[in-house]
Scaffold this motif. Sequence first.
Motif, short mmCIF file in Angstrom:
data_model
loop_
_atom_site.label_atom_id
_atom_site.label_comp_id
_atom_site.label_asym_id
_atom_site.label_seq_id
_atom_site.Cartn_x
_atom_site.Cartn_y
_atom_site.Cartn_z
N ALA A 174 0.82 -1.21 0.00
CA ALA A 174 0.00 0.00 0.00
C ALA A 174 0.85 1.26 0.00
N GLU A 175 0.25 2.31 -0.51
CA GLU A 175 0.80 3.65 -0.35
C GLU A 175 -0.25 4.51 0.34
N LYS A 176 0.20 5.35 1.27
CA LYS A 176 -0.73 6.23 1.97
C LYS A 176 -0.91 7.50 1.14
N LEU A 177 -2.18 7.83 0.88
CA LEU A 177 -2.49 9.02 0.10
C LEU A 177 -2.90 10.19 0.99
N PHE A 178 -3.67 9.91 2.04
CA PHE A 178 -4.18 10.99 2.91
C PHE A 178 -4.05 10.58 4.37
N ASP A 179 -3.67 11.54 5.20
CA ASP A 179 -3.57 11.30 6.64
C ASP A 179 -3.79 12.64 7.33
N ASN A 180 -5.00 12.86 7.83
CA ASN A 180 -5.34 14.12 8.47
C ASN A 180 -6.26 13.84 9.65
N GLN A 181 -6.80 14.86 10.28
CA GLN A 181 -7.58 14.66 11.49
C GLN A 181 -8.93 13.99 11.22
N HIS A 182 -9.35 13.92 9.95
CA HIS A 182 -10.66 13.37 9.62
C HIS A 182 -10.62 11.95 9.04
N PHE A 183 -9.60 11.66 8.26
CA PHE A 183 -9.52 10.33 7.63
C PHE A 183 -8.09 10.00 7.22
N LYS A 184 -7.86 8.68 7.16
CA LYS A 184 -6.62 8.15 6.60
C LYS A 184 -7.01 7.26 5.43
N LEU A 185 -6.26 7.32 4.34
CA LEU A 185 -6.60 6.50 3.18
C LEU A 185 -5.33 5.92 2.57
N TRP A 186 -5.35 4.60 2.40
CA TRP A 186 -4.27 3.88 1.72
C TRP A 186 -4.81 3.31 0.40
N ARG A 187 -3.96 3.31 -0.62
CA ARG A 187 -4.30 2.62 -1.88
C ARG A 187 -3.45 1.36 -1.96
N ILE A 188 -4.15 0.23 -2.06
CA ILE A 188 -3.49 -1.07 -2.11
C ILE A 188 -3.59 -1.62 -3.53
N LYS A 189 -2.47 -1.99 -4.10
CA LYS A 189 -2.45 -2.69 -5.39
C LYS A 189 -1.67 -3.98 -5.17
N SER A 190 -2.35 -5.11 -5.40
CA SER A 190 -1.70 -6.37 -5.07
C SER A 190 -2.16 -7.48 -6.00
N GLU A 203 -7.16 -3.70 -6.82
CA GLU A 203 -6.86 -2.35 -6.35
C GLU A 203 -7.95 -1.98 -5.36
N VAL A 204 -7.55 -1.70 -4.14
CA VAL A 204 -8.49 -1.46 -3.05
C VAL A 204 -8.06 -0.21 -2.29
N LEU A 205 -9.02 0.63 -1.94
CA LEU A 205 -8.76 1.73 -1.02
C LEU A 205 -9.14 1.27 0.38
N GLN A 206 -8.26 1.48 1.35
CA GLN A 206 -8.56 1.18 2.75
C GLN A 206 -8.60 2.50 3.50
N ILE A 207 -9.73 2.72 4.20
CA ILE A 207 -9.97 4.01 4.84
C ILE A 207 -10.20 3.79 6.33
N ALA A 208 -9.52 4.60 7.13
CA ALA A 208 -9.66 4.53 8.58
C ALA A 208 -9.94 5.92 9.15
N ILE A 209 -10.40 5.95 10.38
CA ILE A 209 -10.79 7.19 11.06
C ILE A 209 -9.82 7.44 12.21
N PRO A 210 -9.14 8.57 12.23
CA PRO A 210 -8.20 8.86 13.32
C PRO A 210 -8.94 9.06 14.65
N GLU A 211 -8.23 8.80 15.74
CA GLU A 211 -8.79 9.09 17.06
C GLU A 211 -8.82 10.61 17.26
N LYS A 212 -9.86 11.07 17.96
CA LYS A 212 -9.94 12.49 18.27
C LYS A 212 -8.86 12.85 19.28
N LYS A 213 -8.23 14.00 19.09
CA LYS A 213 -7.15 14.40 20.01
C LYS A 213 -7.70 15.31 21.08
#
Length: 329
Positions: free
Chosen positions: A246-262, A319-329
């Motif tokens: 995977a490569e990480k495309l976005f990482d901010n306070q609202h969402f994290k997104l990885w693009r997986i190609k395998s 090709e899959v996008l994996q999306i996660a939600i960061p913990e609130k700080k």
Amino acid sequence: MSEQIYPLKFDPIYQYRIWGGRRLEHILSKPLPEKENIGEAWILSDRDDFSSKVIDGKLKGKTITDLMKEYGYEIMGKLGNDFERFPLLLKFLDCHAVLSVQVHPSDGQTEYIPKGDSGKTEAWVVLETADDSRIYAGLKKGTTKEDLEKAIKNKNIAEKLHSFVPKKDDAVFIHSGTVHTVGGTVVFEVQENSDVTFRLYDWDRTDPKTGKPRELQVDKAIACIDFDQVDIGPVTPVKSDKVENAEKLFDNQHFKLWRIKSDSNLTVGLKDQPVVLVCLDGKGTMEFQGTQYSIERGEVVLLPAIIGPLELELESKMEVLQIAIPEKK
């Protein structure tokens, strides 16, 4: 572990848009409404007006809104105290024609946000382009409020916007307060769970359904603009050491997104937090408690936090996008 909860697949919700087209029928298996310009497919939405429904298993027909009330902690895990509603809205967009020039408020601009809603930071992954593809992201450096108001009045606002010709796989981050629009492009969009948009300009067109121009909200839009958001281009992907292939495309306070190609089996999901998988190509299956759960092109699967990581067995290169939600700080 709850007997009820399992990997959850949802039915897309199609939305007519003046700028839409028919290209989403190549991505999703659900037929598009006939003779409609479909601009958006909401593939995971916890909104009062449009709430995604589970399409299979014991919970078939239940909405994500229902599930967040009944199984909030099973779905959200360690984020269970942070969110009453699922905090992200996921879409495919067919921007056949250019969208309005628009801006979304930030979370702190509460006077411009309906009660119970949030601001709207979003991001795009470019899936298809055309000869007229263009992304407008941010103002040109040095543009002032007065410059923008004059450009709107003179109908040459595009001259004040930074723009570029997108390529397939480009990933673009649109922070709240950023003036933006896109045309001639199919994108996947991840955003805060908000539907607050203020239009600066709509290219002087009329909606064929109403015969009238769409409403503008110029004063509110200008009040929400972050004039420091300028000259925005595609992000630079970062190879991930946390997610396989995977490569990480976005990482901010609202969402994290990885693009997986395998082209080989891999582990998806994270421990004690929800993960959303969006399949852009290929097909695979995951086994959970003795049952096989498939995912293929155009489908979204929510892996509730209680499930944790699963093995994704590939039937073909995926090709899959994996999306996660960061913990609130």
